[in-house]
Design a protein around this motif. Structure first.
Motif, short mmCIF file in Angstrom:
data_model
loop_
_atom_site.label_atom_id
_atom_site.label_comp_id
_atom_site.label_asym_id
_atom_site.label_seq_id
_atom_site.Cartn_x
_atom_site.Cartn_y
_atom_site.Cartn_z
N UNK A 212 0.81 -1.21 0.00
CA UNK A 212 0.00 0.00 0.00
C UNK A 212 0.85 1.27 0.00
N UNK A 213 1.98 1.23 0.71
CA UNK A 213 2.78 2.46 0.72
C UNK A 213 3.99 2.40 -0.20
N UNK B 236 5.19 5.96 -10.68
CA UNK B 236 5.62 5.16 -11.83
C UNK B 236 7.00 4.58 -11.62
N UNK B 237 7.87 5.30 -10.93
CA UNK B 237 9.20 4.77 -10.61
C UNK B 237 9.10 3.52 -9.74
N UNK B 238 8.14 3.51 -8.82
CA UNK B 238 7.93 2.33 -7.99
C UNK B 238 7.51 1.14 -8.84
N UNK B 239 6.64 1.39 -9.80
CA UNK B 239 6.19 0.33 -10.70
C UNK B 239 7.35 -0.21 -11.52
N UNK C 256 -2.64 0.80 -9.68
CA UNK C 256 -3.04 1.86 -8.75
C UNK C 256 -2.01 2.98 -8.63
N UNK C 257 -0.85 2.87 -9.29
CA UNK C 257 0.16 3.92 -9.15
C UNK C 257 -0.18 5.09 -10.06
#
Length: 490
Positions: A32-33, A38-41, A126-127
């Protein structure tokens, strides 16, 4: 990340049992956090790719561990005296059982990659960011998931299909039963069909990512394995005629030259760098296990029978001296060293033989020569050899002998074969072309010739029909014995 989440849930449970408290974690990474930008994806999908090449503390899946199952347990490769793990030696002699640590590690590594893909597929929508990029990243994860299930279904038959991240720590909820072979293949085809929407190419900074051509190429191999000749032909032609720019390297050596990574013949490769992540065994270890230095000490990975697999190359066939080395220049002495018998050579960095650690030569999961031979095979199986099928196999042969690839050459071209003899010719070319490329065991099984061919190697005469599949790891069956019935013979 999963371990962190589970640890938090357990800790939270203990806290609640002591007092009626609501605790919001601020220092733990959860889905969730974590999945916000997009960088996280992108980072999550990078981790999916990494499951193919990295496993700190263990030999990585495509860095060598899969080789034990797809090559060493076939006919041409064997465990040398430097292979001291008894489980490795058992695979080499085909006397392994359900407690094999190499089989267990392969299962874990494959499902680790699948689980990473599931986390990305479930959470990327969800990002924030571009929908186009998010869709591309999801399809990259589906490509890897399909590729890994394609390994699993051929190694074990029907396997559990897991398509979403675990949301419970209850053991009963985590158990997943074996699906049928057809169900697994249906999921593979679905994932790879979605991945056909990937870009044709990337910029240099993203070289090595899965493309639509790679998805079509693996689909072609899926249909070939299933003996679905019309679809194998159609997908192979889409790869060849799809405007991807794929072609054979003129020089066979270029396939395994580190300065020519991700070149025109490489449809999809696992990316390797020396000493990845600072872990000595997590990248590609093929050089270290093929070369023990300039001594008579036998390496861990060796050719099983020189007469059957080295002496078979015709004079002038350049594949032999790229796949194997009888002599190498000793950089310490400046003289040629002759080994007692040929050693494997494809993944050697000849500029760095003095320190044979992990090397930066990629592992070619699928390359253009494979598509040419797959199409030729499917055409022949559907109705016998055609002019197109001859041209496909002859292009591979011309390159092998250093001839112009698209120019007919009577000295190397095959002609006048019937369906049976053309089938034998395809099988012979694949044996010479794909040494140490994770193809041989899969080929022998799908041709139905594993037992016949492996029995030709004296040290492997324990082979039997059970070896057309691997055992479900006993450690997995201990958790779910009813849902994971064992394969025959184990």
């Amino acid at each position: 990340m999963k371990k962190i989440i589970i640890t938090f849930l357990l800790s939270a449970g203990l806290l609640v049992s002591c007092a009626d408290l609501e605790v919001t974690p601020t220092s733990f990474v959860t889905e969730d956090n974590y999945f916000v930008t997009q960088d996280d994806a992108t980072a999550s999908v990078t981790a999916v790719y990494a499951s193919l090449s990295l496993d700190p503390g263990e030999q990585s899946l495509f860095g060598r561990n899969l080789y034990f199952l797809t090559d060493m347990a076939s006919d041409y490769a064997a465990a040398g005296v430097s292979a001291t793990n008894p489980q490795v030696r058992a695979l080499s002699s085909l006397t392994h059982d359900a407690t094999s640590d190499r089989v267990q590690v392969a299962w874990r590594q494959i499902y680790n990659g699948i689980n990473r893909a599931n986390v990305s597929i479930d959470n990327i929508p969800k990002v924030s960011g571009s929908d186009v990029i998010k869709t591309r990243l999801i399809n990259e994860a589906k490509f890897i998931r399909g590729l890994l299930y394609f390994q699993a279904v051929r190694l074990w038959g029907g396997v559990p299909i897991v398509l979403h991240e675990a949301t419970s720590i209850n053991l009963g909820d985590l158990k997943t039963n074996r699906s049928t072979v057809d169900e697994v293949y249906n999921q593979i085809i679905k994932d790879l069909t979605d991945a056909e929407a990937l870009p044709k190419t990337y910029t240099a900074t993203d070289a090595g990512r899965a493309t639509s051509g790679a998805a079509k190429a693996i689909l072609a191999k899926v249909y070939l394995t299933r003996k679905d000749w019309p679809n194998a032909i159609a997908k192979s032609r889409e790869v060849i005629d799809g405007g991807y720019g794929y072609a054979l390297f003129e020089d066979f050596q270029d396939i395994f030259t580190k300065t020519k990574k991700n070149g025109k013949e490489h449809i999809f490769s696992v990316q390797f760098e020396p000493n990845q992540a600072g872990n000595g065994s997590s990248g590609s270890t093929f050089q270290a296990t093929s070369l023990t230095g300039f001594t008579a000490t036998e390496p861990a990975d060796i050719i099983s029978d020189v007469a059957l697999f080295y002496d078979i190359y015709a004079a002038g066939d350049k594949r032999r001296d790229v796949s194997y080395a009888k002599q190498l220049l000793n950089p310490a002495t400046g003289t040629l060293y002759t080994f007692p018998k040929p050693i494997f050579k494809k993944y050697m960095d000849l500029s760095n033989l003095a320190t044979p650690g992990n090397v930066a030569i990629n592992f070619p999961v699928i390359r253009y020569a494979d598509i040419l031979l797959s199409l030729a095979e499917a055409i022949n199986e559907q109705g016998g050899p055609t002019a197109e099928a001859y041209e496909l196999i002859n292009q591979v042969r011309r390159r092998a002998f250093g001839k112009p690839i698209t120019t007919p050459d009577a000295t190397v071209d095959l002609v006048g074969l019937n369906q049976t003899s053309f089938r034998a010719a395809i099988q012979e070319e694949r044996k010479k072309e794909f040494v140490q490329e994770g193809q041989r065991w899969y080929d022998l099984v799908r041709w139905g010739t594993l037992v016949t061919e492996v029995k030709k190697v004296t040290a492997k005469n324990s082979v039997s029909e059970r070896n057309n599949l691997y055992p479900i790891p006993q450690s997995e069956r201990n958790i779910n014995p009813d849902g994971l019935p064992q394969n025959p013979g184990y």
